[in-house]
Design an enzyme around this catalytic site. Structure first.
Site, PDB file in Angstrom:
ATOM      1  N   ALA A  28       0.803  -1.228   0.000  1.00 14.76           N
ATOM      2  CA  ALA A  28       0.000   0.000   0.000  1.00 14.76           C
ATOM      3  C   ALA A  28       0.829   1.268   0.000  1.00 14.76           C
ATOM      4  O   ALA A  28       0.271   2.363   0.152  1.00 14.76           O
ATOM      5  CB  ALA A  28      -0.933   0.000   1.214  1.00 14.76           C
ATOM      6  N   TYR A 181       5.971 -13.903 -14.853  1.00 12.86           N
ATOM      7  CA  TYR A 181       5.001 -12.942 -14.319  1.00 12.86           C
ATOM      8  C   TYR A 181       3.589 -13.421 -14.663  1.00 12.86           C
ATOM      9  O   TYR A 181       2.692 -13.404 -13.813  1.00 12.86           O
ATOM     10  CB  TYR A 181       5.245 -11.555 -14.913  1.00 12.86           C
ATOM     11  CG  TYR A 181       4.230 -10.517 -14.455  1.00 12.86           C
ATOM     12  CD1 TYR A 181       4.207 -10.071 -13.138  1.00 12.86           C
ATOM     13  CD2 TYR A 181       3.292  -9.991 -15.347  1.00 12.86           C
ATOM     14  CE1 TYR A 181       3.274  -9.132 -12.705  1.00 12.86           C
ATOM     15  CE2 TYR A 181       2.360  -9.048 -14.929  1.00 12.86           C
ATOM     16  CZ  TYR A 181       2.356  -8.625 -13.615  1.00 12.86           C
ATOM     17  OH  TYR A 181       1.430  -7.692 -13.191  1.00 12.86           O
TER      18      TYR A 181
END
Length: 313
Positions: A28, A181
């Site tokens: 965050a 990924y």
């Protein structure tokens, strides 16, 4: 699964009052994570921001409080790549809290050179999938006690090109930064859907949803990959992406919309799901395969040492 979409584009203004709710957002301190934390805090939630760096986490708090001076925020350090860090974090949170209303599995790394986690797992798979798998499992009791509890796992358009390399999870035989990924983001989608099945089978009140941001201008894209590709991404980003605040809307809708159903997947409504307002979209069919899901779940339990106290799907 609900597929009905509102005629009016969903925006952050549609987030219901979150007063009294506690939300945990991983990663965050920047990108989609800070925008998710900002929006939730702005609507009254107590938001726990996780960051690998406490200093960067505190910078994020200052940034959010510049917009929302009374924001109810706290920072906790967490390195999702390291399963020991996940265990320590979860132990502290379980000791400090008696409930958790929302978990946003947002943190991630994108297309770095091949490296291994402290436990010997490929870094992207470790951070993007295994860390969040372990964290969710270790916080399940707090979520069960939550008010309208939800787990939102952030996947990517890259899941469309991913698959699980069960015979080469670490990329030792043949590693592709972009390919692995895709593996990690495909794993996010498979996990979110399988978690939904298991929660429903157990009669749990927790909802499991998935989201993706489309093409958004975050540091994850700008800092990923090798130097030439990174430079190209920075040059193209202003023309081919939406803001990170807009990119966070799918996960915010999954996290807060009262009509959002467990098992749904949210993404932008524009062409190719690259940009636009958040709506229900679809994963690729392979992400819904039950055999793949069961195998990934079993492997994830084995690699993390974490089992979920739920009935089998």
């Amino acid at each position: 699964m609900s597929t009905k979409q509102s005629a009016k584009p969903w925006t952050a203004a549609d987030i219901p009052d979150q007063t009294g709710r506690t939300a945990l957002v991983t990663g965050a301190n920047s990108g989609l994570g800070i925008e998710t934390a900002r929006a939730l805090a702005g609507r009254g939630a107590h938001v726990i921001l996780t960051s690998r760096s406490e200093a960067k986490g505190r910078e994020a708090v200052a940034d959010i409080r510049a917009d929302h001076p009374r924001a109810n925020l706290e920072v906790r350090t967490l390195d999702l790549e390291d399963l020991d860090s996940v265990a320590e974090f979860a132990d502290r949170l379980n000791a400090d809290r008696n409930r958790l209303d929302l978990l946003v599995n947002n943190a991630g790394v994108m297309a770095p050179p091949r490296s291994l986690s402290p436990q010997g797992h490929e870094r992207q798979f470790a951070t993007n999938h295994l860390g969040h798998f372990a964290l969710t499992g270790r916080l399940l009791g707090l979520l069960e006690a939550g008010r309208d509890p939800r787990v939102v796992t952030v996947s990517s358009l890259a899941h469309r090109h991913g698959k699980i390399h069960f015979d080469d999870l670490t990329g030792e035989q043949r590693y592709s930064a972009v390919g692995y990924y895709g593996q990690s983001k495909f794993a996010n989608a498979v996990f979110g859907l399988e978690l939904d099945r298991r929660l429903r089978a157990a009669g749990s009140p927790i909802r499991s949803l998935i989201a993706h941001p489309g093409f958004s201008a975050t540091k994850l894209v700008a800092n990923g990959m090798n130097a030439p590709v990174r430079l190209l991404a920075k040059l193209l980003m202003p023309f081919a992406t939406q803001s990170q605040a807009q990119g966070a809307l799918p996960q915010l809708r999954a996290a807060t919309d009262p009509a959002a159903q467990s098992g749904e997947y949210y993404g932008p409504n524009g062409k190719g799901e690259r940009m636009g307002a958040p709506v229900v979209v679809q994963t690729i069919p392979e992400a819904k395969d039950r055999e793949t899901a069961a195998r990934l779940w079993s492997v994830s339990e084995e690699l993390t040492g974490v089992t979920f106290a739920l009935s089998a799907a």
